[in-house]
Design a protein around this motif. Structure first.
Motif, PDB file in Angstrom:
ATOM      1  N   SER A 175       0.851  -1.194   0.000  1.00  0.00           N
ATOM      2  CA  SER A 175       0.000   0.000   0.000  1.00  0.00           C
ATOM      3  C   SER A 175       0.886   1.243   0.000  1.00  0.00           C
ATOM      4  O   SER A 175       2.076   1.185   0.334  1.00  0.00           O
ATOM      5  CB  SER A 175      -0.899   0.010   1.233  1.00  0.00           C
ATOM      6  OG  SER A 175      -0.123   0.249   2.393  1.00  0.00           O
ATOM      7  N   ASP A 176       0.278   2.363  -0.345  1.00  0.00           N
ATOM      8  CA  ASP A 176       0.992   3.628  -0.322  1.00  0.00           C
ATOM      9  C   ASP A 176       1.534   3.907   1.085  1.00  0.00           C
ATOM     10  O   ASP A 176       2.670   4.366   1.241  1.00  0.00           O
ATOM     11  CB  ASP A 176       0.057   4.752  -0.782  1.00  0.00           C
ATOM     12  CG  ASP A 176       0.773   6.061  -0.927  1.00  0.00           C
ATOM     13  OD1 ASP A 176       1.731   6.130  -1.736  1.00  0.00           O
ATOM     14  OD2 ASP A 176       0.402   7.025  -0.229  1.00  0.00           O
ATOM     15  N   ALA A 177       0.759   3.600   2.090  1.00  0.00           N
ATOM     16  CA  ALA A 177       1.189   3.819   3.481  1.00  0.00           C
ATOM     17  C   ALA A 177       2.414   2.962   3.827  1.00  0.00           C
ATOM     18  O   ALA A 177       3.336   3.431   4.508  1.00  0.00           O
ATOM     19  CB  ALA A 177       0.043   3.515   4.443  1.00  0.00           C
ATOM     20  N   HIS A 231       9.570   9.877  -3.131  1.00  0.00           N
ATOM     21  CA  HIS A 231       9.294  10.820  -4.219  1.00  0.00           C
ATOM     22  C   HIS A 231       9.768  10.271  -5.566  1.00  0.00           C
ATOM     23  O   HIS A 231       9.054  10.343  -6.570  1.00  0.00           O
ATOM     24  CB  HIS A 231       9.943  12.175  -3.930  1.00  0.00           C
ATOM     25  CG  HIS A 231       9.824  13.144  -5.064  1.00  0.00           C
ATOM     26  ND1 HIS A 231       8.624  13.675  -5.481  1.00  0.00           N
ATOM     27  CD2 HIS A 231      10.768  13.659  -5.890  1.00  0.00           C
ATOM     28  CE1 HIS A 231       8.836  14.477  -6.504  1.00  0.00           C
ATOM     29  NE2 HIS A 231      10.122  14.482  -6.783  1.00  0.00           N
ATOM     30  N   VAL A 232      10.963   9.716  -5.606  1.00  0.00           N
ATOM     31  CA  VAL A 232      11.509   9.210  -6.869  1.00  0.00           C
ATOM     32  C   VAL A 232      10.904   7.851  -7.223  1.00  0.00           C
ATOM     33  O   VAL A 232      10.379   7.663  -8.324  1.00  0.00           O
ATOM     34  CB  VAL A 232      13.049   9.125  -6.812  1.00  0.00           C
ATOM     35  CG1 VAL A 232      13.611   8.434  -8.044  1.00  0.00           C
ATOM     36  CG2 VAL A 232      13.655  10.519  -6.666  1.00  0.00           C
ATOM     37  N   LEU A 233      10.962   6.904  -6.310  1.00  0.00           N
ATOM     38  CA  LEU A 233      10.542   5.541  -6.607  1.00  0.00           C
ATOM     39  C   LEU A 233       9.037   5.381  -6.811  1.00  0.00           C
ATOM     40  O   LEU A 233       8.600   4.632  -7.677  1.00  0.00           O
ATOM     41  CB  LEU A 233      10.995   4.595  -5.486  1.00  0.00           C
ATOM     42  CG  LEU A 233      12.499   4.351  -5.411  1.00  0.00           C
ATOM     43  CD1 LEU A 233      12.891   3.848  -4.032  1.00  0.00           C
ATOM     44  CD2 LEU A 233      12.931   3.377  -6.481  1.00  0.00           C
ATOM     45  N   ARG A 234       8.242   6.059  -6.007  1.00  0.00           N
ATOM     46  CA  ARG A 234       6.794   5.835  -6.052  1.00  0.00           C
ATOM     47  C   ARG A 234       6.028   6.946  -6.767  1.00  0.00           C
ATOM     48  O   ARG A 234       4.906   6.742  -7.206  1.00  0.00           O
ATOM     49  CB  ARG A 234       6.234   5.666  -4.636  1.00  0.00           C
ATOM     50  CG  ARG A 234       6.915   4.583  -3.804  1.00  0.00           C
ATOM     51  CD  ARG A 234       7.083   3.239  -4.466  1.00  0.00           C
ATOM     52  NE  ARG A 234       5.846   2.674  -4.987  1.00  0.00           N
ATOM     53  CZ  ARG A 234       5.776   1.653  -5.811  1.00  0.00           C
ATOM     54  NH1 ARG A 234       6.880   1.066  -6.244  1.00  0.00           N
ATOM     55  NH2 ARG A 234       4.623   1.206  -6.237  1.00  0.00           N
ATOM     56  N   ARG A 265      16.294  -0.145  -4.914  1.00  0.00           N
ATOM     57  CA  ARG A 265      16.326   0.249  -3.508  1.00  0.00           C
ATOM     58  C   ARG A 265      15.018  -0.112  -2.784  1.00  0.00           C
ATOM     59  O   ARG A 265      15.012  -0.324  -1.590  1.00  0.00           O
ATOM     60  CB  ARG A 265      16.603   1.740  -3.360  1.00  0.00           C
ATOM     61  CG  ARG A 265      16.966   2.103  -1.925  1.00  0.00           C
ATOM     62  CD  ARG A 265      17.447   3.514  -1.773  1.00  0.00           C
ATOM     63  NE  ARG A 265      18.666   3.784  -2.504  1.00  0.00           N
ATOM     64  CZ  ARG A 265      19.772   4.248  -1.958  1.00  0.00           C
ATOM     65  NH1 ARG A 265      19.847   4.474  -0.670  1.00  0.00           N
ATOM     66  NH2 ARG A 265      20.822   4.500  -2.705  1.00  0.00           N
ATOM     67  N   ALA A 266      13.935  -0.221  -3.533  1.00  0.00           N
ATOM     68  CA  ALA A 266      12.648  -0.529  -2.908  1.00  0.00           C
ATOM     69  C   ALA A 266      12.476  -2.016  -2.604  1.00  0.00           C
ATOM     70  O   ALA A 266      11.989  -2.368  -1.539  1.00  0.00           O
ATOM     71  CB  ALA A 266      11.506  -0.039  -3.791  1.00  0.00           C
TER      72      ALA A 266
END
Length: 169
Positions: free
Chosen positions: A38-40, A52-55, A79-80
């Motif tokens: 999830s976004d959270a 900011h960059v990855l998502r 990195r994620a």
């Protein structure tokens, strides 16, 4: 000829290279993937800059990232999620301010989306495992690389796992 043939640089009518429009595919993948975070969860796991960059498909400022000028041998992971994406063997100095590679570690490790934001027509590169934004790929810029391509990738999208050197007796 490109290693991609006409799949990402030749057919600009589709959103994902060789597939459905980007917005449709992204929504479908997110809805159909049971292991999607999830976004959270992403916000909790990533730093604000990484998020900011990855998502959110942001871009770090040029010449500020950790890997833009490193020459350390090793494998670059997402990195994620930790998926192996690029190696130092394909990294080259493009002097653009971001890490540059002439090919991914394996073609199935990344995916491509036509990016028409900011009035440009570019090919976005994403991690095939977690759908995180990595950067963009450009072709035909005249670099002396085997593929004539430059994968311009944000340092914050990557984690370098350095090659171990044998210990001296």
């Amino acid at each position: 000829m490109s290693i991609f043939g006409n799949s990402i640089f030749g057919n600009k009518a589709t959103g994902i290279a060789g597939g459905a429009p980007a917005s449709d595919a992204s929504e479908a993948e997110q809805q159909n993937s049971g292991d999607q975070k999830s976004d959270a969860q992403w916000r909790e796991e990533l730093t604000p800059e990484e998020y900011h960059v990855l998502r959110q498909a942001g871009t770090e400022r040029p010449y500020t990232g950790e890997y833009w000028d490193t020459h350390t041998e090793g494998v670059y992971q997402c990195r994620a999620c930790g998926a192996e994406l690029f190696t130092s063997t394909e990294k080259f100095d493009s002097h653009c301010g971001w890490p540059s590679f002439w090919a991914p570690l394996a073609e199935g490790n990344v995916r491509y989306i036509h990016d028409r934001t900011l009035g440009m027509d570019r090919i976005e590169v994403r991690c095939a495992s977690c759908d995180s934004h990595l950067g963009h790929v450009f072709e035909g810029e005249g670099y002396g690389t085997p593929t004539d391509q430059r994968y311009c990738i944000n340092s914050v999208s990557l984690r370098l796992v350095a090659k171990e050197t044998p210990s001296q007796p």
